[in-house]
Design a protein around this motif. Structure first.
Motif: not given
Lengths: 972, 94
Positions: A801-813, A815-819
């Protein structure tokens, strides 16, 4: 106290009055009563209505075999249907209702069936309601079901707890009558671990019900001293209220302990019932014998009962079944019945002994020898009996005894048949060897002295014997007495099902003379009592009707369970959320934070879509696809099976498992693999990566993870034991996420330690061991299920979960989406990737368009059988793409494909649509299909006929890859 | 029913998954002429009344594949060996 409760005697506590209601009417009973004895004490003899004719019925037994006095017990969520009033221990506040009557027990409209009974003979339903066929399901059956009902179950969840437990013992003794007590004592004194189980609320068996004399004291007092000795021994476990319901392989017994059924509400932390599995070194069945009824007219009128039941009611419960009684039978027990009743001050009108030459002592009661009771007269209670010699006797109750059937059920549950004994007129238990012996009346020992001696011998089993006490024996002599043909009224064989003596010759005449067929044709023995009382009468009547002996007719099959068992006991604690485990992925917390809607797939909870405000599933999934294909998306793929394969021969082993080759795979690369079954059909698929010369990590589909693991273990251990390889499931150990889309590389680059990600350093199908976020070990795969430039990132589960949050944060710029799996499924159909709908256990590699993967140069599982003619036929159904001709139309999964103009029929069926998705990239519904010779038919227009939903659309067959055929995005 | 697992000792049958007759041997050749032998290996099974050697997976235990000798009529279990030893013994005989 009422007139039916005797002034003294009985094992009831007269200082406690227990209040209860039956059909709303208030009554009182005593501590120690059953519901049946308490109702009888209150003068209530009418307790139920029969199944078919709605005849008024009272208890015919005082125990487990009761077919008549079935009641609904308790109220609301605790309501239980079809409980036997003879087995229910009375408690204060008990509420019971009669069942199968309308509008009331006393006035039941359904009793009109009795008037039409000449029509309602055996097989009537089968014969009459056959035509028209369509009427059965909708009209006849519901009406018959309503008319012929048992009790109604509560529709509320059961508020009580049920437990499951295991027990082990050297000797299991079943039944605590004279034989069982001696058996338990003999085994216990040898130091064996003994379990003594009895279905009754108190130990003692028949000694609780009878006037016996053992070792110079009453049978009851003797039993108390033995029970006290057993209770004092640390190696003995006494289990009253415990019915042994089945004998299974390995001398394992099923048992139901009614822990709290005698209480209104279970005590805190106590279950209502406990299901036991008892592993016994050996077992001694001492279940006694069941008295059988005599088939005479009106043998079901309330007040007619087993003579032994009547003795039980007077001796144990101090309840008279009637103020004046006629005793009828063909064996010597009728004399003790008359004597017992008389000793309690009950007037015995006469003893009717079917035998001319019997020599029992009537003790001053008039005896009519050589006559039979032809009919009991009375509606809701007995008024009199008519004898075959023309005598009329006025009485309120009839005690009948057709003889005794050893309770051999458990001894016959593992395939052996009981053996007929022409002298005892009884089926005796078969020889089951030393691990399961039978003692006492259950073994045909009809005298008390025999029971005691037999119990002692079977308990000791050749070990140190114990002294057998002296006792007084009752006479035992018996003549056949099954059916009084002179009867005018209905003579019942199976009370609950209203099967009569005349039904059996009818069954034989109509060709159903085999005992198993006669059972099903007449329903004799199919009620909840499973023929415990009258089956033997049925066998005798069939034997006579067909000129066979009792042996030749034989018994029907004895199956578990000995008595009805509640579903709750089997379910135990495994209900609701405890029914099966829930598997959550290591990314579950992250997905929850992202607002995932979860879907159960097997045991897994998978994130299905991630709705934003106002979005339904389709809108959310479509947005997830557009964002992923436009920028980046992250998806939890941890549920894929992950198997670690190591060893010198790992590559060779994988070559055996997959139809394509893995021994040639370069270290640091991944390859898609296709696994066949030995019969040549596709089994599973997934990517396998080589991390080192002797180290592979393979993935399986979510659904097949466990099966593939077991198959690999089989292949390794049983088929190719010489290969030096080890495989271990690591599904739980790794969290895995797909990061897909044109910005996936830029996103992951921010997390990766010491690696500049390029097409050279991380080429397509790369599989690398890396570290991320300053030292977290990770595996980076450049794989794509979506068709995008994409990666899969695996990290140890706890980092998930921690890494998934980090991926989301890294992709925020970006506009990354969970699918979720919905978007995943849309993208796989857009790309024509096969999944469960196509890997359906009927398709070959060729059918899936993957024929080129199949190696011709090595042995692998499925190789030979895949070459069979039928599996290589060009007209087999092959995977194709499909889309509606009019893009505004919707095609649906499951629709069958027909040539244009063909009528829907099996012969015209060309295949079917295996999966459909709304493609946000193409703005239309697209799908995959299995179509006969499909690959040669791209461009053809077919009908997609959906008979289930009642519509048909024109659709075009096309290449399975609907989107980005050139795979430009993959390598972008 | 109790199964004597060579690794775990006597364990209840609920821990095991049965696969079926262990008598058929996987052919070692892929020669087209061996098709009949393959067909027999994949599809043909005896259904004896009496003793049988059966594959059983100790799926709820040590995960070893075993060959359990059982009487189909009485369900008496005579013993169990690992599938590995069973296969090797069969190879040695062949």
């Amino acid at each position: 106290m009422t007139s039916y409760r005797l002034g003294k005697g009985g094992l009831v506590d007269r200082s406690t009055a227990l209040r209860f209601t039956f059909d709303g009417a208030p009554h009182t009973g005593l501590e120690g009563d059953t519901l049946a004895s308490a109702l009888l004490a209150n003068g209530v003899t009418l307790m139920g209505r029969s199944f078919k004719y709605h005849r008024p019925r009272g208890p015919i037994t005082a125990g487990a075999a009761e077919p008549n006095a079935l009641v609904e017990l308790r109220e609301g969520a605790r309501k239980e249907a079809n409980t036997r009033a003879t087995m229910i221990e009375l408690h204060d506040g008990l509420v019971a209702r009669s069942q199968n009557n309308w509008p009331s027990l006393n006035f039941d409209i359904g009793a009109i069936n009795s008037l039409a009974s000449s029509m309602l003979v055996a097989g009537f339903y089968y014969k009459t309601f056959m035509w028209p066929k369509s009427f059965w399901e909708k009209i006849y059956e519901p009406i018959i079901r309503r008319a012929a009902g048992l009790g109604a179950a509560s529709k509320l969840p059961d508020p009580d707890k049920y437990e499951k437990s295991y027990a082990h013992c050297g000797v299991l003794v079943i039944g605590s009558g004279p034989a069982g007590l001696m058996a338990a004592l003999a085994a216990a004194r040898q130091g064996k671990r003994v379990i003594l189980a009895d279905e009754g609320s108190r130990l003692g068996g028949s000694l609780l019900n009878e006037q016996e004399e053992i070792a110079g004291q009453s049978g009851l007092d003797w039993s108390r001293s033995i029970i006290a000795e057993l209770a004092s021994m640390p190696n003995v476990t006494l289990m009253p209220r415990t019915t042994i319901i089945g004998w299974f392989d390995g001398n394992i017994f099923g048992a139901v302990e009614r822990v709290s059924d005698h209480l209104r509400v279970p005590d805190p932390y106590e279950p209502r019932q406990r299901y036991w599995k008892i592993h016994a070194g050996r077992a001694v069945l001492a279940a006694g014998a069941e008295e059988r009824p005599v088939a005479f007219g009106g043998n079901d009128v309330p007040g007619v009962m087993q003579a032994s039941a009547m003795r039980c009611y007077v001796n144990r419960y101090a309840v008279a079944a009637g103020r004046s009684v006629a005793v009828f039978g063909g064996n010597d027990s009728i004399y003790r019945t008359a004597r017992d009743l008389k000793s309690h001050g009950i007037h015995v009108e006469a003893i009717v002994d079917s035998r001319e030459d019997s020599r029992g002592d009537p003790g001053g009661v008039p005896v009519i020898r050589g006559a039979l009771v032809a009919d009991a007269v009375g509606g809701k209670a007995v008024k009199s009996v008519h004898l075959t010699d023309g005598t009329h006797i006025n009485c309120e109750a009839v005690a009948m005894s057709g003889g005794f059937s050893p309770i051999v059920n458990l001894a016959c549950q593992r395939g052996k048949k009981p053996v007929w004994d022409a002298k005892l007129l009884a089926f005796l238990p078969p020889d089951n060897g030393e691990a399961f012996t039978t003692a006492g009346a259950a073994a045909g020992r009809m005298l008390l002295s025999e029971c005691l001696a037999d119990g002692a011998a079977k308990g000791a089993a050749g070990g140190k014997p114990i002294d057998v006490p002296k006792c007084r024996d009752e006479a035992f002599a018996i003549a056949p007495l099954w059916w009084v043909k002179e009867s005018h009224g209905k003579a019942f064989i199976d009370y609950q099902n209203d099967a009569t003596a005349r039904d059996l010759p009818l069954a034989a005449r109509e060709g159903y003379s085999d005992v198993e067929l006669a059972k099903r044709y007449t329903t004799t023995g199919m009620a909840t009592d499973q023929g415990k009382l009258g089956n033997i009468n049925a066998i005798a009547i069939l034997a006579e009707a067909t000129g066979r002996t009792m042996d030749e007719v034989g018994t029907t099959t004895f199956r578990p369970f000995y008595t009805p068992v509640s579903f709750g006991a089997f379910a135990g604690p495994f209900t609701g959320h405890h029914f099966q485990p829930v598997r959550k992925t290591p990314l579950h917390d992250w997905a929850e934070e992202q607002g995932a809607v979860f879907v159960e797939t097997g045991l897994w909870m998978r994130s299905s879509w991630f709705p934003r405000e106002g979005e339904d599933w389709l809108a959310a999934a479509a947005r997830e696809v557009l964002t992923t294909r436009g920028a980046a998306g992250i998806c939890d793929v941890s549920t894929l099976g992950k198997i670690d394969v190591q060893g010198k021969d790992a590559g060779q082993f994988l070559d055996k498992l997959y139809c394509n080759t893995f021994s040639t795979l370069a270290v640091g690369k991944a390859r898609y693999g296709l696994m066949l079954r030995e019969d040549g059909i596709v089994y599973d698929d997934g990517t396998t990566s080589r991390l080192a010369e002797d180290h592979y990590v393979m993935t399986t589909t979510t659904a097949n993870a466990a099966k593939v693991m077991a198959q690999m273990e089989f292949a390794h251990q049983a088929l190719f034991p010489d290969l030096d390889v080890t495989c271990v499931s690591v599904t739980e150990q790794w969290a895995q996420m797909a990061v897909a889309g044109p910005k996936s590389r830029a996103t992951l680059q921010k997390l990766i330690d010491d690696l500049v990600m390029t097409d050279e350093t991380v080429p397509y199908m790369a599989a690398l061991e890396v570290t991320i976020m300053h030292g977290i070990p990770a595996r980076l795969f450049r794989l794509s299920f979506s068709g995008e430039h994409a990666y899969e990132l695996a990290v140890p589960a706890d980092y998930g979960s921690m890494v998934a949050r980090a991926v989301c944060q890294a992709g925020e710029e970006f506009g990354i989406t969970p699918y979720g799996v919905e978007a995943l499924s849309i993208m796989r159909i857009e790309k024509g990737h096969v999944a469960g709908g196509e890997l359906n256990g009927t398709t070959t590699a060729g059918d899936l368009g993957l024929g080129k993967m199949v190696s011709a140069r090595k042995d692998f599982i499925g190789r030979m059988m895949a070459q069979r003619e039928g599996l290589t036929d060009p007209n087999r159904q092959q995977v194709t793409g499909i889309r509606p001709v009019d893009p505004s139309h919707r095609i649906r999964a499951g629709a069958h494909l027909l040539k244009q103009g063909d009528k829907p029929s099996m012969a015209n069926d060309q295949g079917y649509i295996t999966g459909v998705a709304w493609s946000p990239m193409l703005n239309m519904w697209v799908g995959l299909a299995l179509l006969a010779n499909g690959r040669a038919r791209h461009g053809e227009i077919v009908q997609a006929w959906d008979g289930l939903r009642g519509h048909s659309v024109l659709a075009q067959i096309c290449d399975p890859v609907h989107f980005d055929k050139e795979n430009r995005r993959l390598h972008a | 029913m109790l199964i004597p697992c060579p690794h775990c000792g006597t364990r209840p049958v609920e821990e095991f998954t049965f696969l079926g007759d262990a008598a058929p041997t996987r052919p070692t050749t892929s020669d087209p002429s061996s098709m009949e032998a393959w067909y027999e290996y994949v599809y043909l099974r005896n259904n004896p009344r009496g003793p049988i050697d059966e594959y059983a997976h100790h799926s709820g235990g040590c995960r070893a594949w075993l060959v359990v000798q059982r009487n189909t009529e009485t369900h008496e279990v005579f013993g169990a060996v690992t599938a590995r030893d069973f296969s090797k013994a069969k190879d040695a005989k062949a």
